[in-house]
Design a protein around this motif. Structure first.
Motif, PDB file in Angstrom:
ATOM      1  N   ARG A 218       0.966  -1.178   0.229  1.00 31.07           N
ATOM      2  CA  ARG A 218       0.356   0.285   0.226  1.00 31.07           C
ATOM      3  C   ARG A 218       0.797   1.704   0.107  1.00 31.07           C
ATOM      4  N   SER A 219       0.415   1.862  -1.034  1.00 33.30           N
ATOM      5  CA  SER A 219       1.162   3.988  -0.667  1.00 33.30           C
ATOM      6  C   SER A 219       0.441   4.188   0.701  1.00 33.30           C
ATOM      7  N   PHE A 220       1.473   4.863   1.481  1.00 24.31           N
ATOM      8  CA  PHE A 220       0.767   4.894   3.379  1.00 24.31           C
ATOM      9  C   PHE A 220       1.133   6.751   3.041  1.00 24.31           C
ATOM     10  N   PRO A 221       0.194   7.370   3.356  1.00 19.94           N
ATOM     11  CA  PRO A 221       0.457   8.495   3.325  1.00 19.94           C
ATOM     12  C   PRO A 221       1.301   9.101   3.945  1.00 19.94           C
ATOM     13  N   VAL A 222       1.665  10.764   3.936  1.00 18.52           N
ATOM     14  CA  VAL A 222       2.595  10.614   4.878  1.00 18.52           C
ATOM     15  C   VAL A 222       2.291  11.601   6.034  1.00 18.52           C
ATOM     16  N   PRO A 223       2.621  11.617   7.541  1.00 20.94           N
ATOM     17  CA  PRO A 223       2.608  11.834   8.207  1.00 20.94           C
ATOM     18  C   PRO A 223       3.082  13.248   8.516  1.00 20.94           C
ATOM     19  N   GLU A 224       1.617  14.204   8.465  1.00 22.47           N
ATOM     20  CA  GLU A 224       2.068  15.541   9.612  1.00 22.47           C
ATOM     21  C   GLU A 224       3.285  15.574   9.795  1.00 22.47           C
ATOM     22  N   VAL A 225       3.267  14.374  10.979  1.00 22.49           N
ATOM     23  CA  VAL A 225       4.390  15.035  11.910  1.00 22.49           C
ATOM     24  C   VAL A 225       5.767  14.166  11.505  1.00 22.49           C
ATOM     25  N   THR A 226       6.948  14.944  11.023  1.00 18.12           N
ATOM     26  CA  THR A 226       8.168  14.312  10.712  1.00 18.12           C
ATOM     27  C   THR A 226       9.077  14.093  11.350  1.00 18.12           C
ATOM     28  N   ASP A 227       8.691  14.954  12.170  1.00 18.60           N
ATOM     29  CA  ASP A 227      10.211  15.142  13.132  1.00 18.60           C
ATOM     30  C   ASP A 227      10.126  13.193  14.088  1.00 18.60           C
ATOM     31  N   LEU A 228      11.129  13.185  14.923  1.00 16.30           N
ATOM     32  CA  LEU A 228      10.255  11.309  15.562  1.00 16.30           C
ATOM     33  C   LEU A 228      10.388  11.534  17.057  1.00 16.30           C
ATOM     34  N   THR A 229      10.822  12.474  17.638  1.00 15.60           N
ATOM     35  CA  THR A 229      10.840  12.907  18.944  1.00 15.60           C
ATOM     36  C   THR A 229       9.270  12.767  19.515  1.00 15.60           C
ATOM     37  N   GLN A 230       8.739  14.074  18.329  1.00 16.06           N
ATOM     38  CA  GLN A 230       7.041  14.964  18.370  1.00 16.06           C
ATOM     39  C   GLN A 230       6.235  13.016  17.814  1.00 16.06           C
ATOM     40  N   LEU A 231       6.564  12.068  16.697  1.00 16.54           N
ATOM     41  CA  LEU A 231       6.016  11.414  15.800  1.00 16.54           C
ATOM     42  C   LEU A 231       6.185  10.519  17.324  1.00 16.54           C
ATOM     43  N   LEU A 232       6.861   9.953  18.320  1.00 18.99           N
ATOM     44  CA  LEU A 232       6.868   9.209  19.454  1.00 18.99           C
ATOM     45  C   LEU A 232       5.681   9.943  20.188  1.00 18.99           C
ATOM     46  N   THR A 233       5.993  11.236  20.982  1.00 14.44           N
ATOM     47  CA  THR A 233       4.889  12.118  21.693  1.00 14.44           C
ATOM     48  C   THR A 233       3.644  11.832  21.416  1.00 14.44           C
ATOM     49  N   LEU A 234       3.322  11.320  19.771  1.00 14.77           N
ATOM     50  CA  LEU A 234       2.090  11.152  19.571  1.00 14.77           C
ATOM     51  C   LEU A 234       1.135   9.736  19.447  1.00 14.77           C
ATOM     52  N   THR A 339       7.760  10.877  35.943  1.00 23.11           N
ATOM     53  CA  THR A 339       8.602  11.256  37.066  1.00 23.11           C
ATOM     54  C   THR A 339       9.469  11.814  35.771  1.00 23.11           C
ATOM     55  N   ILE A 340       9.823  12.458  34.931  1.00 22.69           N
ATOM     56  CA  ILE A 340       9.697  13.830  34.075  1.00 22.69           C
ATOM     57  C   ILE A 340       8.467  14.654  33.154  1.00 22.69           C
ATOM     58  N   ASN A 341       8.666  15.130  32.633  1.00 24.25           N
ATOM     59  CA  ASN A 341       7.498  15.825  31.813  1.00 24.25           C
ATOM     60  C   ASN A 341       7.316  14.836  30.918  1.00 24.25           C
ATOM     61  N   ARG A 342       6.357  14.526  30.403  1.00 18.57           N
ATOM     62  CA  ARG A 342       6.653  13.291  29.667  1.00 18.57           C
ATOM     63  C   ARG A 342       6.800  13.373  28.041  1.00 18.57           C
ATOM     64  N   ALA A 343       6.671  15.234  27.613  1.00 25.70           N
ATOM     65  CA  ALA A 343       6.846  15.487  26.270  1.00 25.70           C
ATOM     66  C   ALA A 343       8.911  14.993  26.233  1.00 25.70           C
ATOM     67  N   HIS A 344       8.932  15.072  27.613  1.00 25.67           N
ATOM     68  CA  HIS A 344      11.378  15.339  27.637  1.00 25.67           C
ATOM     69  C   HIS A 344      10.958  14.191  27.510  1.00 25.67           C
ATOM     70  N   LEU A 345      10.136  13.552  28.398  1.00 25.36           N
ATOM     71  CA  LEU A 345      10.420  11.816  28.175  1.00 25.36           C
ATOM     72  C   LEU A 345      10.599  11.196  27.016  1.00 25.36           C
ATOM     73  N   LEU A 346       9.553  11.146  26.068  1.00 21.20           N
ATOM     74  CA  LEU A 346       9.713  10.772  24.607  1.00 21.20           C
ATOM     75  C   LEU A 346      10.546  10.810  23.928  1.00 21.20           C
ATOM     76  N   GLY A 347      10.741  12.143  24.331  1.00 18.75           N
ATOM     77  CA  GLY A 347      12.179  12.618  23.133  1.00 18.75           C
ATOM     78  C   GLY A 347      13.078  12.112  24.139  1.00 18.75           C
ATOM     79  N   ALA A 348      14.084  11.525  24.651  1.00 23.47           N
ATOM     80  CA  ALA A 348      15.405  11.208  25.617  1.00 23.47           C
ATOM     81  C   ALA A 348      14.619   8.853  24.877  1.00 23.47           C
ATOM     82  N   LEU A 349      13.817   8.841  24.641  1.00 22.01           N
ATOM     83  CA  LEU A 349      13.184   7.774  24.397  1.00 22.01           C
ATOM     84  C   LEU A 349      14.190   7.330  22.853  1.00 22.01           C
ATOM     85  N   ALA A 350      13.582   8.767  21.584  1.00 26.46           N
ATOM     86  CA  ALA A 350      13.724   8.315  20.351  1.00 26.46           C
ATOM     87  C   ALA A 350      15.427   8.213  19.909  1.00 26.46           C
TER      88      ALA A 350
END
Length: 396
Positions: A218-234, A339-350
């Motif tokens: 399948r041809s998958f639509p491109v996410p509007e969110v392209t940054d990995l940290t933003q994608l993981l956060t979402l 434990t820490i800010n959730r956005a920062h947490l998933l940024g640290a996961l990237a």
């Protein structure tokens, strides 16, 4: 952001009988709409279909015996993933027009083989399946956030083996739609129309039956969110929240639910190798700059494993599956405990995710590796349950 409004029907053809199926389409321009209808003609031939899509004009000559419905206030939803508002609107239309089933498609659905879509329709209509999910054929380097976090966590915690827990093409029954709408209503009432829902979690906790359908490429639509940290956060953040909400369900021991059609993944031909050197370097930079954050989340054994990983040469670089599983589970626990800010947490996961991906790409055995990783999440579930119930037993 607009709020959810009751859909307003615009009749394009007389509706002789009650619709057998609601066809819910994403926002499409006129050319895309024509392509979608042309593609779906053989799929839905002979069925009374109610067509719903976000747009301003209703074509004069729909290729189905249908009523086209355009919501009065078009919701600015993402074109690459379904949102709470879309599920709620789908249920409202099914209820208003007494359509007992829904086929909800994502953007670029006309790149799916018609026979695949027909199988989905057959499953939800003739087999009376509550939730029909796709098992896409992808390259081994595609959908890795799904294959390394979303699918194995869903499988381990909800005891249901599905490959696409956040589908962009799916079919579901009226009672499944009602359950999804009940959850969606909580988000839309809080003006969170673009929140994500997790149909597999809803089906599992309700005891509804589920089926997977093998899909061609399948041809998958491109996410509007392209940054990995933003994608993981979402996406990962939404899954973590759903896991937190359903904690009383998944903490109880359960046998694996039966999913009709569930089979191991089969990948298409392998494309050229991605740039693993940059992935590894990103991890090493993260090791230097994020160690303090990681130490708040991860136990000493995991930190030691990361230290060893940081000095490996590229040709031998590989993150053990057991280490990645513990990382994901400990990040999930940190999400719950804030434990820490959730956005920062998933940024640290990237960078940790990139480290696992780099080793996976270098290691070969793609299908077998994904299956082994899922099994590792299954095996380590008791660790998550124990830490969830008694978080103070470990204080890094």
């Amino acid at each position: 952001m607009s709020t959810t409004a009751a859909p307003q029907p615009s009749t394009s053809a007389p509706q002789a009988t009650a619709p057998a199926l609601l066809l819910a389409l994403p926002p499409l321009d006129a050319e895309q709409l024509r392509a979608a209808f042309s593609h779906l003609r053989p799929v839905l031939a002979g069925l009374p279909v109610l067509v719903a899509y976000l747009g301003e004009e209703v074509p004069a000559d729909l290729p189905f015996s249908a009523v086209a419905v355009t919501p009065a206030a078009a919701i600015p939803s993402a074109r690459w993933i379904h949102t709470a508002a879309e599920y709620l609107n789908a249920y409202k239309l099914m209820n208003e027009y007494q359509a007992p089933r829904c086929l909800m498609l994502g953007s670029e659905s006309w790149t799916l083989a018609p026979q695949n879509l027909r199988t989905m329709v057959t499953a939800v209509m003739e087999n009376e399946t509550d939730l029909v999910l796709p098992r896409y054929t992808t390259s081994p380097h595609d959908a890795l956030v799904n294959n390394t976090i979303l699918a194995p966590v869903t499988r381990a915690l909800f005891s249901i083996k599905v490959h696409t827990p956040q589908p962009i093409d799916l079919a579901f029954s009226m009672r499944m739609a009602e359950r999804l709408a009940s959850t969606a209503q909580r988000f839309t009432a809080a003006n969170q129309n673009d929140a994500l829902l997790w149909p597999v979690g809803e089906a599992a906790t309700a005891g509804f039956n589920t089926q997977e359908v093998a899909m061609d490429t399948r041809s998958f639509p491109v996410p509007e969110v392209t940054d990995l940290t933003q994608l993981l956060t979402l996406v990962a953040g939404s899954l973590f929240s759903d896991v937190e909400t359903r904690a009383t369900y998944w903490q109880r021991a359960r046998t694996q639910a039966t999913v009709v059609g569930s089979e191991p993944l089969v990948f298409s031909a392998e494309p050229p190798r991605p740039d693993v050197t940059t992935m590894i370097e990103t991890f090493r930079i993260g090791y230097k700059n994020l160690s303090e954050i990681w130490s708040l989340v991860l136990p000493p054994n995991s930190l030691l494993g990361l230290k060893k990983l940081s000095i490996l040469e590229e040709q031998s670089f590989f993150m053990p599956d057991a280490l990645w599983v513990r990382i994901v589970y400990d990040f999930l626990l940190a999400w719950r405990l804030r434990t820490i800010n959730r956005a920062h947490l998933l940024g640290a996961l990237a960078p940790l995710y990139l480290a696992w991906v780099a080793g996976y790409i270098l290691g070969g055995r793609k299908e077998a590796h994904i299956e082994a990783l899922a099994a590792a999440f299954d095996s380590d579930k008791p660790y998550l349950v124990s830490r969830w119930r008694w978080p103070d037993r470990f204080n890094p």
